[in-house]
Design an enzyme around this catalytic site. Structure first.
Site, PDB file in Angstrom:
ATOM      1  N   HIS A 146     -38.684 -56.540 -60.866  1.00 28.81           N
ATOM      2  CA  HIS A 146     -39.663 -55.528 -60.477  1.00 28.81           C
ATOM      3  C   HIS A 146     -40.324 -55.846 -59.130  1.00 28.81           C
ATOM      4  O   HIS A 146     -40.952 -54.979 -58.522  1.00 28.81           O
ATOM      5  CB  HIS A 146     -40.737 -55.389 -61.562  1.00 28.81           C
ATOM      6  CG  HIS A 146     -41.314 -54.006 -61.657  1.00 28.81           C
ATOM      7  ND1 HIS A 146     -41.282 -53.103 -60.623  1.00 28.81           N
ATOM      8  CD2 HIS A 146     -41.943 -53.366 -62.671  1.00 28.81           C
ATOM      9  CE1 HIS A 146     -41.864 -51.979 -60.988  1.00 28.81           C
ATOM     10  NE2 HIS A 146     -42.275 -52.111 -62.228  1.00 28.81           N
TER      11      HIS A 146
ATOM     12  N   THR B  39     -22.084 -57.626 -67.153  1.00 27.96           N
ATOM     13  CA  THR B  39     -21.715 -58.450 -68.306  1.00 27.96           C
ATOM     14  C   THR B  39     -21.399 -57.536 -69.479  1.00 27.96           C
ATOM     15  O   THR B  39     -22.051 -56.500 -69.666  1.00 27.96           O
ATOM     16  CB  THR B  39     -22.851 -59.425 -68.676  1.00 27.96           C
ATOM     17  OG1 THR B  39     -22.446 -60.222 -69.805  1.00 27.96           O
ATOM     18  CG2 THR B  39     -24.144 -58.709 -69.012  1.00 27.96           C
TER      19      THR B  39
END
Length: 403
Positions: A374, A322
């Site tokens: 994560h 983006t």
């Protein structure tokens, strides 16, 4: 001959749609393949066109109604013979009242905002008031109620009661329902934050090598590739592709308790449109040239602005890029695009003093941000992935040599 107008066949991932805008009303002439209605789904806006020349006999589903796949939404009378009469009748009847000139979408906006249709100038067929006319009136005509002819006796007390330091016509509010696409974007972004262990790591890249390469070859590139312009996004896509091959976890996705590793690179590129943010996907970027990337992104942007991006354009994707820099963003934290495990954020190129070999140089720098899940990616992998992109961009020849 009567023909049923049906909603398109939605993909399995789309349960239903919403009637967004009727571009043609009952009795209004239609040409074959002319757009008559937009149907908004969770991902795209689908267009339904007239099957033949003729008129819409009856609308069965109004704007805002939910429709299922292949559901009948209108009745259509084929043949141009009857198309002129309703138009002429409508034109003749127009002076009888403003309500006859107001389409359903425009009428809904007028009622929601408590407006007077007689004060709105129509730009539609036969002077009809369209949704855009009402929106423009709301945006630019805040003073219209004050300027409209009103009885002097009624106006005077209102002016006397108003505080002298409050300009007339200000503090305007309007309430509009969230579009289906906007609601889906909001839902997915909230889910991404709630369901993923999302972290963001940052770095910065010296854009001077890429800018010099682009400056040197942009004219030749455009001439060689039939007018395709050389931008920065193609360099980022190719750099990300090489980095994804080195760090497969960043190119993976999570499916329940399973981690799915993809043996290909399909990179989504976020495109801002009037209807919201869309993420069409570049397929197999490892096999694409810089020209392929640039021409495909240009096509995505054009079709996105016209509302013509299809379901197939946006499904899948193993990684997303983006670019908030086009709007002036210096730094931001991009949000994951589930079920992907990472997203790269580009930002504004800004000249800053940098220490280079003990000397201060003014260099065009860009902050990079990598948000990652994560649960799937360790911090070491995320940092090394971002450093790999940085190194490739600061030495573009490495992308060509794949070193």
């Amino acid at each position: 001959m009567s023909i049923e107008i049906k909603a398109p066949t939605f993909p399995e991932s789309v349960a239903d749609g919403t009637i967004a805008t009727w571009h043609k009303q009952p009795g209004e002439a239609c040409s074959a393949d002319e757009l008559i209605v937009d149907i908004e789904t969770d991902k795209v806006v689908l267009e339904v066109v007239a099957p033949e020349d003729g008129v819409i006999a009856e609308v069965l589903k109004g704007e805002g109604d939910t429709v299922l796949s292949d559901e009948v939404i209108a009745k259509f009378e084929a043949g141009a013979a009857g198309s002129a009469a309703p138009a002429a009748a409508e034109e003749a009847a127009a002076p009888a009242g403003d309500a006859d000139k107001v389409g359903p979408a425009a009428r809904k906006l007028i009622e929601e905002n408590g407006l007077d249709a007689s004060q709105i100038t129509g730009t539609g067929k036969n002077g009809g008031i369209t949704k855009e006319d009402v929106q423009n009136f709301i945006k630019n005509g805040a003073q219209a109620p004050a300027a409209a002819p009103a009885p002097a006796a009624a106006a005077a007390p209102a002016q006397a009661a108003a505080p002298v330091n409050v300009p007339a016509g200000e503090r305007v509010e309007k309430r509009v329902p969230m579009t289906r696409l906007r609601a889906t974007i909001a839902k997915r972004l909230v889910e991404a934050q709630q369901n993923a262990a999302m972290l963001t790591t940052y770095n910065e890249v010296n854009m001077k090598p890429v800018m010099e390469l682009r400056k040197q070859y942009k004219d030749l590139f455009e001439k060689t590739h039939n007018g395709t312009r050389l931008g920065f996004m193609s360099f980022f896509v190719k750099a990300a592709t090489e980095a994804l091959k080195k760090f497969p976890a960043v190119n993976a996705s999570i499916d329940g308790n399973d981690m799915v590793y993809h043996g290909y690179q399909d990179i989504g590129v976020a495109v801002s449109t009037d209807r919201g943010l869309m993420v069409p996907v570049l397929r197999d970027t490892d096999a694409m040239t810089l020209a392929d990337v640039e021409s495909t992104i240009a096509d995505f942007g054009a079709r996105g602005r016209e509302g013509k991006l299809g379901m197939d354009d946006m499904q899948g994707g193993t990684f997303t890029i983006t670019n908030g820099g086009v709007f002036g963003s210096l730094m931001s934290t991009p949000i994951l695009n589930p079920p992907q495990t990472a997203i790269l954020g580009m930002h504004k190129i800004q000249e800053r003093p940098m220490a280079v070999n003990g000397q201060v140089e003014i260099l065009p720098m860009m902050y990079l941000a990598l948000s990652y899940d994560h649960r799937m990616i360790d911090g070491k992998e995320a940092v090394q992935f971002l450093v790999t992109i940085k190194n490739l961009l600061e030495d573009p020849a490495r992308m060509l040599l794949e070193v």
